[in-house]
Enzyme design. Structure first.
Site, PDB file in Angstrom:
ATOM      1  CB  SER A   1     -14.028   0.526  15.036  1.00  0.00           C
ATOM      2  OG  SER A   1     -13.483  -0.708  14.882  1.00  0.00           O
TER       3      SER A   1
ATOM      4  CG  ASP B   1     -18.636  -6.898  16.531  1.00  0.00           C
ATOM      5  OD1 ASP B   1     -18.354  -6.586  17.466  1.00  0.00           O
ATOM      6  OD2 ASP B   1     -18.968  -6.245  15.183  1.00  0.00           O
TER       7      ASP B   1
ATOM      8  CG  HIS C   1     -16.778  -3.001  16.943  1.00  0.00           C
ATOM      9  ND1 HIS C   1     -16.883  -4.016  15.791  1.00  0.00           N
ATOM     10  CD2 HIS C   1     -15.961  -2.192  16.615  1.00  0.00           C
ATOM     11  CE1 HIS C   1     -16.086  -3.839  14.916  1.00  0.00           C
ATOM     12  NE2 HIS C   1     -15.585  -2.736  15.109  1.00  0.00           N
TER      13      HIS C   1
END
Length: 500
Positions: free
Chosen positions: A279, A464, A467
């Site tokens: 991600s 967070d 990311h």
């Protein structure tokens, strides 16, 4: 007498056989000019091409050959002073053709310490004597027309056929129009052509008209780059070549006999850059969790490269392979492609429960059997998975580039967190084990984070500590772009623009 007749027959047969075996020599089309005819080495570096690199696609290669002898930075004067014209002229034979286009560099200074390439304006016989400040040679500088006419006369003297072009237009616009050079170099080129009864192609006007029909927005970043108003992209060079071919058809020049009726033109193949990761690299609809791969195309010349983002959120090196994502991506790899491999954030997860995405630590060949529903999976080390992907990328003829994972927004002891002893280390060792290129993206980013400070970096991570949002993703992508721009071995320097 019989012996004499027999000998005559033998000699005639040998002579006839020799003539019959001698192949027809094809005429050659030579192009001479500046960087708008051939940019750099003619390999499209930086996405820039000259029309001389594409004119051959419009000609019947079984009947005529093409040689592009143009050189960037030259004027009608310096092309001859450097001996480049002599090289072509010495090769000319009867029936060859010479396509001539100069002018872009003739407007420079006649004498200076930088290039000293200018010519006297016009087509007259006036001259200027100089001691060349670069070469130190005493030189008599002539008019633009004089130099063009010399090429024409030399060509005719060899029994070859000259064709003169006006210089291509620049991608400058004023009130929706592209300025012509029909009062300067275009006019003077035409006057020399008329004076010597030579075919003239008004490339400047024809191409400018074509550009105006498309409109400035459609021309810029397609046929020309925004960063360069003089040199064409591959599409722009192909456009110029097609205009020359079409205009030649309207003339009585014999070169038109070699022009293909339905030419199958093609642009240079784009390079593919595949992004393989988790991600922190992947595209996302969540504005608070955007991978750097989503911002990376911004720094790429998309006229030269395709950025294909195959990264998937939540995946580790293990699950990317286990779920078949690797095989799907690998099926698309072709020779000459680039494959960026970056994993580690999820490899530290559970091995035998929950998301089943953890890989064994390290670089070894140890395994662990894990039951997942009705399937028993053999789990390997992080290094094993990475090395497998590197090897299989190479087997497809593509170039693997291993990236260390991106650092989190964590600051133990006021230093940006990096996994020097685990995934950063193992990524590097994987690359070294398989002789692949390694980029320590983690350290490059961490250094910049330290310079910016915790408060600024915090803005990069709206969701967070792992990311990034779009600002953080762009920041990371730009750092990678700078690394690629400086890296000679990878071969993407001409396709990457970190300052865009």
């Amino acid at each position: 007498m019989k012996a004499f007749k027999f000998l005559t027959i033998i000699l005639f047969t040998i002579s006839f056989s020799s003539c019959a075996q001698q192949p027809d020599i094809k005429p050659t089309v030579y192009t001479v000019g500046d960087s708008t005819v051939k940019n750099g080495r003619g390999d499209g570096y930086g996405g820039l091409w000259g029309w001389g690199d594409f004119i051959g696609q419009f000609l019947d290669s079984s009947k005529v050959s093409v040689e592009n002898h143009a050189l960037g930075g030259t004027s009608s004067r310096t092309f001859q002073n450097l001996g480049l014209w002599d090289t072509v002229c010495n090769k000319l034979k009867q029936g060859d053709y010479v396509l001539i286009q100069f002018g872009h560099n003739d407007n420079g200074p006649v004498n200076d310490t930088i290039r000293a390439r200018g010519t006297i304006k016009g087509v007259g016989e006036e001259t200027e004597e100089i001691d060349n400040m670069i070469t130190g040679v005493h030189e008599i500088v002539h008019s633009y027309g004089w130099y063009i006419e010399k090429v024409v006369k030399d060509t005719k003297g060899k029994g070859a056929i000259p064709v003169i072009m006006s210089p291509i237009p620049r991608n400058d616009w004023k009130d929706g129009k592209v300025p012509r050079n029909n009062n300067s170099y275009g006019l003077w080129a035409k006057q020399i052509a008329e004076r010597n009864d030579v075919t003239f192609i008004d490339l400047n006007n024809e191409m400018a008209t074509k550009m105006e029909g498309l409109g400035e927005e459609n021309v810029t970043e397609t046929y020309f780059y925004k960063r360069d108003h003089t040199h064409t992209s591959a599409k722009g060079a192909l456009m110029a070549a097609s205009i020359i071919a079409n205009e030649l058809k309207k003339t009585d020049n014999s070169l038109k006999d070699y022009i293909l009726e339905n030419p199958k033109t093609q642009l240079p193949k784009k390079k593919n850059i595949f992004l393989i990761g988790d991600s922190t690299m992947a595209n996302s609809s969540n504005p608070n969790a955007i991978g750097w791969g989503m911002a990376f195309p911004k720094f790429c010349d998309t006229m030269q490269v395709n950025v294909i983002n195959k990264a998937r959120g939540g995946r580790s090196s293990r699950t990317f392979i286990f779920e078949g994502l690797w095989d799907e991506a690998k099926a698309e790899f072709q020779k000459g492609d680039y494959v960026f491999l970056q994993f580690g954030h999820n490899d530290a997860g559970n091995i035998d429960k929950a998301k089943y995405r953890g890989s064994l630590k390290g670089m070894g060949d140890e395994t662990q059997e894990v039951k997942r529903d009705s399937v028993t999976e053999t789990v390997h080390t992080y290094g094993w998975y990475m090395k497998k992907m590197i090897r299989e990328t190479k087997e497809k003829g593509a170039m693997p580039i291993v990236l260390s994972l991106t650092p989190r927004n964590e600051w133990p002891n006021e230093k940006v967190e990096q996994r020097f002893d685990t995934y950063v280390k193992w990524a590097k060792e994987s690359a070294e084990a398989e002789n692949a290129i390694y980029i320590d993206l983690s350290d490059a980013i961490a250094q910049k984070y330290q310079e910016l400070g915790k408060e600024k970096v915090k803005e990069f991570f709206p969701k967070d500590h792992t990311h990034t949002g779009i600002e953080g993703a762009t920041f990371t992508a730009k750092i990678l772009a700078k690394i690629l721009k400086a890296h000679k071995e990878i071969g993407l320097r001409g396709c990457i623009y970190p300052n865009k």
